[in-house]
Scaffold this motif. Structure first.
Motif, PDB file in Angstrom:
ATOM      1  N   THR A  75       0.844  -1.199   0.000  1.00 28.99           N
ATOM      2  CA  THR A  75       0.000   0.000   0.000  1.00 28.99           C
ATOM      3  C   THR A  75       0.877   1.247   0.000  1.00 28.99           C
ATOM      4  O   THR A  75       1.789   1.369   0.823  1.00 28.99           O
ATOM      5  CB  THR A  75      -0.916   0.013   1.238  1.00 28.99           C
ATOM      6  N   PRO A  76       0.647   2.201  -0.901  1.00 29.98           N
ATOM      7  CA  PRO A  76       1.448   3.443  -0.912  1.00 29.98           C
ATOM      8  C   PRO A  76       1.355   4.168   0.421  1.00 29.98           C
ATOM      9  O   PRO A  76       0.329   4.117   1.101  1.00 29.98           O
ATOM     10  CB  PRO A  76       0.820   4.256  -2.045  1.00 29.98           C
ATOM     11  N   LYS A  77       2.426   4.867   0.800  1.00 29.41           N
ATOM     12  CA  LYS A  77       2.454   5.572   2.082  1.00 29.41           C
ATOM     13  C   LYS A  77       2.995   6.994   1.891  1.00 29.41           C
ATOM     14  O   LYS A  77       4.124   7.309   2.256  1.00 29.41           O
ATOM     15  CB  LYS A  77       3.340   4.790   3.054  1.00 29.41           C
ATOM     16  N   PRO A  78       2.185   7.885   1.276  1.00 31.13           N
ATOM     17  CA  PRO A  78       2.632   9.276   1.144  1.00 31.13           C
ATOM     18  C   PRO A  78       2.943   9.866   2.518  1.00 31.13           C
ATOM     19  O   PRO A  78       2.230   9.619   3.496  1.00 31.13           O
ATOM     20  CB  PRO A  78       1.439   9.976   0.497  1.00 31.13           C
ATOM     21  N   ILE A 123     -12.418   7.346  10.204  1.00 27.66           N
ATOM     22  CA  ILE A 123     -11.340   8.292   9.893  1.00 27.66           C
ATOM     23  C   ILE A 123     -10.563   8.654  11.157  1.00 27.66           C
ATOM     24  O   ILE A 123      -9.318   8.613  11.185  1.00 27.66           O
ATOM     25  CB  ILE A 123     -11.902   9.561   9.224  1.00 27.66           C
ATOM     26  N   ALA A 124     -11.292   9.000  12.211  1.00 24.43           N
ATOM     27  CA  ALA A 124     -10.646   9.462  13.448  1.00 24.43           C
ATOM     28  C   ALA A 124      -9.814   8.365  14.109  1.00 24.43           C
ATOM     29  O   ALA A 124      -8.803   8.654  14.750  1.00 24.43           O
ATOM     30  CB  ALA A 124     -11.692   9.985  14.420  1.00 24.43           C
ATOM     31  N   SER A 125     -10.232   7.113  13.979  1.00 30.60           N
ATOM     32  CA  SER A 125      -9.543   6.017  14.662  1.00 30.60           C
ATOM     33  C   SER A 125      -8.446   5.386  13.818  1.00 30.60           C
ATOM     34  O   SER A 125      -7.796   4.438  14.279  1.00 30.60           O
ATOM     35  CB  SER A 125     -10.560   4.936  15.058  1.00 30.60           C
ATOM     36  N   SER A 126      -8.223   5.879  12.615  1.00 29.62           N
ATOM     37  CA  SER A 126      -7.228   5.296  11.715  1.00 29.62           C
ATOM     38  C   SER A 126      -6.135   6.304  11.386  1.00 29.62           C
ATOM     39  O   SER A 126      -6.322   7.516  11.499  1.00 29.62           O
ATOM     40  CB  SER A 126      -7.904   4.841  10.413  1.00 29.62           C
ATOM     41  N   GLU A 127      -5.008   5.790  10.966  1.00 30.24           N
ATOM     42  CA  GLU A 127      -3.942   6.674  10.504  1.00 30.24           C
ATOM     43  C   GLU A 127      -4.418   7.381   9.232  1.00 30.24           C
ATOM     44  O   GLU A 127      -4.948   6.733   8.318  1.00 30.24           O
ATOM     45  CB  GLU A 127      -2.684   5.857  10.214  1.00 30.24           C
ATOM     46  N   HIS A 128      -4.230   8.675   9.181  1.00 33.12           N
ATOM     47  CA  HIS A 128      -4.727   9.403   8.021  1.00 33.12           C
ATOM     48  C   HIS A 128      -3.998  10.741   7.842  1.00 33.12           C
ATOM     49  O   HIS A 128      -3.354  11.239   8.770  1.00 33.12           O
ATOM     50  CB  HIS A 128      -6.238   9.653   8.132  1.00 33.12           C
ATOM     51  N   VAL A 144     -12.149  22.362  -0.537  1.00 33.32           N
ATOM     52  CA  VAL A 144     -12.110  20.925  -0.808  1.00 33.32           C
ATOM     53  C   VAL A 144     -11.378  20.267   0.350  1.00 33.32           C
ATOM     54  O   VAL A 144     -10.268  20.691   0.713  1.00 33.32           O
ATOM     55  CB  VAL A 144     -11.395  20.615  -2.141  1.00 33.32           C
ATOM     56  N   PHE A 145     -12.000  19.246   0.920  1.00 36.33           N
ATOM     57  CA  PHE A 145     -11.466  18.615   2.123  1.00 36.33           C
ATOM     58  C   PHE A 145     -11.310  17.107   1.872  1.00 36.33           C
ATOM     59  O   PHE A 145     -12.300  16.404   1.653  1.00 36.33           O
ATOM     60  CB  PHE A 145     -12.417  18.828   3.309  1.00 36.33           C
ATOM     61  N   THR A 146     -10.089  16.633   1.925  1.00 38.72           N
ATOM     62  CA  THR A 146      -9.823  15.212   1.675  1.00 38.72           C
ATOM     63  C   THR A 146      -9.074  14.594   2.857  1.00 38.72           C
ATOM     64  O   THR A 146      -8.096  15.175   3.356  1.00 38.72           O
ATOM     65  CB  THR A 146      -8.986  15.015   0.398  1.00 38.72           C
ATOM     66  N   SER A 147      -9.535  13.431   3.262  1.00 36.85           N
ATOM     67  CA  SER A 147      -8.793  12.620   4.219  1.00 36.85           C
ATOM     68  C   SER A 147      -8.278  11.385   3.490  1.00 36.85           C
ATOM     69  O   SER A 147      -9.071  10.622   2.926  1.00 36.85           O
ATOM     70  CB  SER A 147      -9.678  12.192   5.399  1.00 36.85           C
ATOM     71  N   LEU A 148      -6.958  11.223   3.462  1.00 34.96           N
ATOM     72  CA  LEU A 148      -6.375   9.990   2.947  1.00 34.96           C
ATOM     73  C   LEU A 148      -6.240   9.054   4.144  1.00 34.96           C
ATOM     74  O   LEU A 148      -5.461   9.318   5.062  1.00 34.96           O
ATOM     75  CB  LEU A 148      -5.017  10.257   2.300  1.00 34.96           C
ATOM     76  N   VAL A 149      -7.001   7.972   4.150  1.00 29.90           N
ATOM     77  CA  VAL A 149      -7.093   7.088   5.316  1.00 29.90           C
ATOM     78  C   VAL A 149      -6.534   5.714   4.955  1.00 29.90           C
ATOM     79  O   VAL A 149      -6.918   5.128   3.941  1.00 29.90           O
ATOM     80  CB  VAL A 149      -8.560   6.938   5.786  1.00 29.90           C
ATOM     81  N   TRP A 150      -5.634   5.222   5.791  1.00 37.19           N
ATOM     82  CA  TRP A 150      -5.147   3.848   5.608  1.00 37.19           C
ATOM     83  C   TRP A 150      -6.087   2.910   6.352  1.00 37.19           C
ATOM     84  O   TRP A 150      -6.308   3.063   7.570  1.00 37.19           O
ATOM     85  CB  TRP A 150      -3.722   3.730   6.132  1.00 37.19           C
TER      86      TRP A 150
END
Length: 226
Positions: A75-78, A123-128, A144-150
């Protein structure tokens, strides 16, 4: 007339008396010897009963930390939000900037890519990463609001189930699942775009902003060369 003088003991009777006396004497001597020589228990006080063991305090259970759920291998990890956009997309936002300082202040009027409580919990409980394109001067009517969530496979499945239950239109796109919704009025256009692929969930909300191809640009940048 019969003679009433001292009675005469015959020799046979005398022997019987002597034998009987000897037996009595022997019994007396045996009894005395038993009393004198039989060992007796020492006159010690009765032993105290063993004291009950005093239970020690129960140790506090060791806190067990649940292991961090592993995302899919590869999985990519920016490392930051700047790593998920192409230079062309950054230029396309014009006057909006990425994560200005005011967005991190307590109580800032910002969004996290979703407005459903169940989705926000994931979202809140995950790395993001929280990536917000907004006015540099403060909250306004556009952004524009984006959450990148693993996410794990189980979380991704839960997100998809919830989006479908909320009535989002979902379809396969770019090796992943895209779910969208949009509302428009005379003055505002607002919507959400969610993309699930591998161990990544891109959750996006937009209000009166959002260059064309925004989600596609993130996908092509994050999975560049995949």
């Amino acid at each position: 007339m019969p003679d009433h003088g001292t009675p005469t003991i015959t020799p046979g009777r005398e022997w019987a008396l002597l034998i009987l006396g000897g037996i009595v004497t022997v019994l007396v001597l045996v009894a005395a010897a038993w009393v004198l020589f039989t060992p007796r228990a020492a006159n010690t006080p009765e032993a105290e009963p063993a004291a009950r063991p005093v239970p020690t305090a129960t140790p506090e259970p060791t806190a067990v930390t649940a292991p961090t759920a592993a995302v899919a291998p590869g999985t990519p990890k920016p490392a930051s939000c700047t790593d998920i956009y192409s230079p062309e997309m950054e230029d396309a936002f014009g006057d909006l900037v990425l994560n200005p300082e005011w967005t991190t202040e307590p109580g800032a009027d910002v969004r996290d890519g979703a407005d459903d409580p169940d989705l926000l919990k994931i979202i809140a409980s995950s790395e993001h990463l929280s990536c917000r394109w907004v006015s540099p001067d403060g909250a306004s009517g556009s952004g524009v609001f984006t959450s990148l969530v693993w996410v794990t496979e189980e979380q991704a499945a839960a997100v998809e189930t919830r989006l479908r239950a909320l009535g989002f239109e979902c379809y396969e796109e770019l090796e992943g699942l895209r779910c969208i919704t949009e509302t428009s009025s005379d003055t505002d256009t607002a919507g959400q775009s969610h993309f699930l692929r591998g161990g990544i969930w891109l959750a996006t909300q937009y209000v009166n902003a959002g260059p064309d191809g925004y989600t596609h640009d993130m996908i092509n940048t994050i999975w560049a060369g995949a």
